[in-house]
Enzyme design. Structure first.
Site, PDB file in Angstrom:
ATOM      1  N   GLN A 281      -0.012   2.335 -10.163  1.00  0.00           N
ATOM      2  CA  GLN A 281       0.139   3.192  -8.993  1.00  0.00           C
ATOM      3  C   GLN A 281       1.597   3.364  -8.575  1.00  0.00           C
ATOM      4  O   GLN A 281       1.991   4.449  -8.119  1.00  0.00           O
ATOM      5  CB  GLN A 281      -0.691   2.640  -7.843  1.00  0.00           C
ATOM      6  CG  GLN A 281      -0.366   1.219  -7.448  1.00  0.00           C
ATOM      7  CD  GLN A 281      -1.238   0.720  -6.312  1.00  0.00           C
ATOM      8  OE1 GLN A 281      -1.807   1.501  -5.557  1.00  0.00           O
ATOM      9  NE2 GLN A 281      -1.362  -0.586  -6.176  1.00  0.00           N
TER      10      GLN A 281
ATOM     11  N   CYS B  64      -6.977  10.004  -3.295  1.00  0.00           N
ATOM     12  CA  CYS B  64      -6.701   9.665  -4.692  1.00  0.00           C
ATOM     13  C   CYS B  64      -7.378   8.348  -5.023  1.00  0.00           C
ATOM     14  O   CYS B  64      -7.584   7.495  -4.158  1.00  0.00           O
ATOM     15  CB  CYS B  64      -5.206   9.582  -4.936  1.00  0.00           C
ATOM     16  SG  CYS B  64      -4.326   8.416  -3.875  1.00  0.00           S
TER      17      CYS B  64
ATOM     18  N   SER C 289       0.718   2.842   1.643  1.00  0.00           N
ATOM     19  CA  SER C 289      -0.299   2.377   2.586  1.00  0.00           C
ATOM     20  C   SER C 289      -0.176   0.884   2.808  1.00  0.00           C
ATOM     21  O   SER C 289       0.278   0.146   1.934  1.00  0.00           O
ATOM     22  CB  SER C 289      -1.692   2.713   2.052  1.00  0.00           C
ATOM     23  OG  SER C 289      -1.874   2.171   0.759  1.00  0.00           O
TER      24      SER C 289
ATOM     25  N   HIS D 271      -4.998   0.598   4.743  1.00  0.00           N
ATOM     26  CA  HIS D 271      -5.889   1.060   3.679  1.00  0.00           C
ATOM     27  C   HIS D 271      -6.712  -0.116   3.137  1.00  0.00           C
ATOM     28  O   HIS D 271      -6.404  -0.668   2.091  1.00  0.00           O
ATOM     29  CB  HIS D 271      -5.040   1.689   2.569  1.00  0.00           C
ATOM     30  CG  HIS D 271      -5.779   2.173   1.375  1.00  0.00           C
ATOM     31  ND1 HIS D 271      -7.128   2.472   1.382  1.00  0.00           N
ATOM     32  CD2 HIS D 271      -5.339   2.420   0.109  1.00  0.00           C
ATOM     33  CE1 HIS D 271      -7.489   2.885   0.174  1.00  0.00           C
ATOM     34  NE2 HIS D 271      -6.426   2.856  -0.616  1.00  0.00           N
TER      35      HIS D 271
ATOM     36  N   ARG E  95       3.289   0.953  13.929  1.00  0.00           N
ATOM     37  CA  ARG E  95       4.517   0.288  14.389  1.00  0.00           C
ATOM     38  C   ARG E  95       5.291   1.201  15.328  1.00  0.00           C
ATOM     39  O   ARG E  95       5.985   2.117  14.889  1.00  0.00           O
ATOM     40  CB  ARG E  95       5.395  -0.081  13.190  1.00  0.00           C
ATOM     41  CG  ARG E  95       4.779  -1.113  12.252  1.00  0.00           C
ATOM     42  CD  ARG E  95       5.776  -1.495  11.168  1.00  0.00           C
ATOM     43  NE  ARG E  95       5.315  -2.589  10.366  1.00  0.00           N
ATOM     44  CZ  ARG E  95       4.698  -2.467   9.190  1.00  0.00           C
ATOM     45  NH1 ARG E  95       4.458  -1.266   8.707  1.00  0.00           N
ATOM     46  NH2 ARG E  95       4.333  -3.523   8.500  1.00  0.00           N
TER      47      ARG E  95
ATOM     48  N   CYS F  41     -10.257   3.367  -4.812  1.00  0.00           N
ATOM     49  CA  CYS F  41      -9.986   3.640  -3.398  1.00  0.00           C
ATOM     50  C   CYS F  41     -11.013   4.572  -2.763  1.00  0.00           C
ATOM     51  O   CYS F  41     -11.164   4.588  -1.551  1.00  0.00           O
ATOM     52  CB  CYS F  41      -8.590   4.237  -3.228  1.00  0.00           C
ATOM     53  SG  CYS F  41      -7.267   3.089  -3.664  1.00  0.00           S
TER      54      CYS F  41
ATOM     55  N   GLY G 163      -8.043   5.292  -8.403  1.00  0.00           N
ATOM     56  CA  GLY G 163      -7.630   4.772  -9.694  1.00  0.00           C
ATOM     57  C   GLY G 163      -8.307   5.509 -10.831  1.00  0.00           C
ATOM     58  O   GLY G 163      -9.478   5.853 -10.753  1.00  0.00           O
TER      59      GLY G 163
END
Length: 383
Positions: A157, A369, A238, A339, A212, A89, A371
Site C-alpha cells: 500500500q 479502495c 488513515s 480506519h 486533531r 478494507c 487490497g
C-alpha cells in the site's frame, strides 16, 4: 425483485491506537453495536435471518467467526446465524452488499450487516507474522502464475500510494492541505454534535478520538516520508484505529410486518477492480461503472463518503470523476477519524445515512479502495 431498505445504523466512536477502546475484546465491540442496533431498530432479534460482519485478517480474538461471536456476546438469540467476510478494507461494505443482495433476492427479510476491528490488539502486521510462522513471508511469492504476470516487484500500500501520487502529479503540499481540511471538518463535526445520533458511547469513550484540532501544515511538513524519496507521510494516511458499526437491512415485507420506518433505499451496489500493483485506484473505475449502471451522474450525488486510506487515493479519484470536494467527506475522513479496517465500510455508510438526513440530500455514494485493487460502490437514496 424486492427493495432493500436501511432501517437503522449505529457505530462506536472510533478509538485511536492504544486509546479508549484498545482493551475492549473485538467480540464485545461488535456486541455493543449489535445491542444498540436491536434496541433502536425495534424488531425482535429472533426475526433476524443472518448477521454478516466484515473483519480483516481475522486472527487471535477476531478469529472463530467474529460475526457469530459478537451476536452471542450480546446475549442475542442462539438461533440466529452469523458469517464473517474479508474483502480487505471493504469488508463491511461488502457485508452490506451481501445483506442487501439477500433481501433483494427474496431469500431473507431482515439482515444485519456490519464490521469490527481492534487494531490495537491485532496490528496490521499480525497476519504477516502469522504467515511467517508457517514459512510464508509474502502472500504473492511462490505463485508461478502471479510471478509470470506481475514479476517480483513489490506489492504494497505504501508503494501504491506513491505510484498514485506520481501518476496524477500530486504534490505533497496539495495533499497536506487536503489532510488538514479533513481534520478541520472532523473537529467541526464533532464539536457541532453531528455524529451524536450515530454513535453509541462505550464506557468513557463518547466521541471519535482521532481528529486533531492542533494539527497544522507546519507540523505535517516536518514529518518524514513513509518510503525513502517519496512524498507520502503518516499525515497523509488513515489512522490505525479500533471500532465497530452495524446496519439493519429490511425487505418491503419486513417493513410492513414489523412496522419499521425505512430511512433509505439501496439504489445501486457493485464492485469492480483495477491494477493490483497500484492497488488503491479501484474506486475510479468502480465509480464510473456504478454511475453508468444506475443512470446517474456525479452531479446527481449529493454526498460522497470515500475512504481516505491515503490522500492520493481521494485526490486521484476526484480528478478522474470531477466530483465537487465540497460534497466529499464533509465531516472529515479516515485521515482524521481513523480506519478500523473491517468496520470502516459500515462506519462510512452509517455516517453517510445520517448526514444525508441532516442535510436533506437525496443520493449518497460510498466507495473505498481495497487490497488487491478492488473497490465497492454503494449508492443509497434517502427516503
Amino acid at each position: 425483485m424486492t427493495e432493500a431498505y436501511l432501517v437503522e445504523a449505529v457505530r462506536t466512536p472510533v478509538g485511536r491506537r492504544g486509546g479508549g477502546l484498545a482493551g475492549v475484546h473485538p467480540a464485545d465491540l461488535g456486541a455493543h453495536v449489535l445491542t444498540a442496533l436491536m434496541d433502536r431498530g425495534g424488531v425482535d432479534p429472533a426475526a433476524v435471518d443472518d448477521v454478516i460482519f466484515g473483519c480483516v485478517d481475522a486472527i487471535g480474538p477476531q478469529a472463530g467467526n467474529i460475526a457469530r461471536t459478537s451476536w452471542l456476546a450480546a446475549g442475542l438469540p442462539e438461533a440466529v446465524p452469523g458469517v464473517t467476510v474479508d474483502r480487505q478494507c471493504g469488508s463491511s461494505q461488502q457485508a452490506l452488499h451481501f445483506a442487501a443482495q439477500a433481501v433483494m433476492s427474496g431469500t431473507a427479510d431482515l439482515v444485519v450487516a456490519g464490521g469490527v476491528q481492534n487494531m490495537s490488539a491485532i496490528p496490521i502486521s499480525a497476519a504477516m507474522l502469522a504467515g511467517r510462522a508457517y514459512g510464508f513471508d509474502d502472500p504473492f511469492r511462490g505463485s508461478a502464475g502471479w510471478q509470470a504476470r506481475y514479476g517480483d516487484q513489490e506489492i504494497g500500500q505504501f508503494r501504491a500510494a506513491e505510484l498514485i501520487a506520481a501518476k496524477w502529479s500530486l504534490e505533497r503540499a496539495e495533499m497536506e492541505r487536503y489532510a488538514l481540511d479533513s481534520h478541520r471538518r472532523a473537529v467541526a463535526a464533532r464539536a457541532a454534535g453531528r455524529f451524536t445520533r450515530e454513535i453509541v458511547p462505550l464506557g468513557d469513550v463518547t466521541a471519535d478520538e482521532g481528529p486533531r484540532p492542533d494539527t497544522s501544515l507546519e507540523k505535517m511538513a516536518g514529518l518524514p516520508t513513509l518510503t525513502p524519496g517519496g512524498v507520502v507521510t503518516a499525515a497523509l494516511a488513515s489512522q490505525i484505529s479500533d471500532g465497530a458499526a452495524a446496519l439493519l437491512v429490511a425487505s418491503e415485507a419486513a417493513v410492513r410486518t414489523h412496522g419499521l420506518r425505512p430511512r433509505a433505499r439501496v439504489h445501486h451496489l457493485s464492485v469492480r477492480a483495477d491494477d493490483p500493483v497500484y492497488m488503491l485506484t479501484g474506486p475510479i473505475p468502480a465509480t464510473a461503472h456504478a454511475l453508468r449502471r444506475s443512470g446517474l451522474t456525479i452531479d446527481d450525488i449529493d454526498l460522497v463518503e470515500i475512504n481516505e486510506a491515503f490522500v492520493p487515493v481521494v485526490l486521484a479519484w476526484q480528478r478522474e470523476t470531477g466530483a465537487d470536494l465540497s460534497r466529499v467527506n464533509v465531516n472529515g475522513g479516515a485521515v482524521a477519524l481513523g480506519h478500523p479496517l473491517g468496520a470502516t465500510g459500515a462506519r462510512l455508510m452509517t455516517t453517510l445515512l445520517h448526514t444525508l438526513e441532516d442535510t436533506g440530500g437525496r443520493y449518497g455514494l460510498q466507495t473505498m479502495c481495497e487490497g488487491g485493487g478492488t473497490a465497492n460502490v454503494t449508492i443509497i437514496e434517502r427516503l
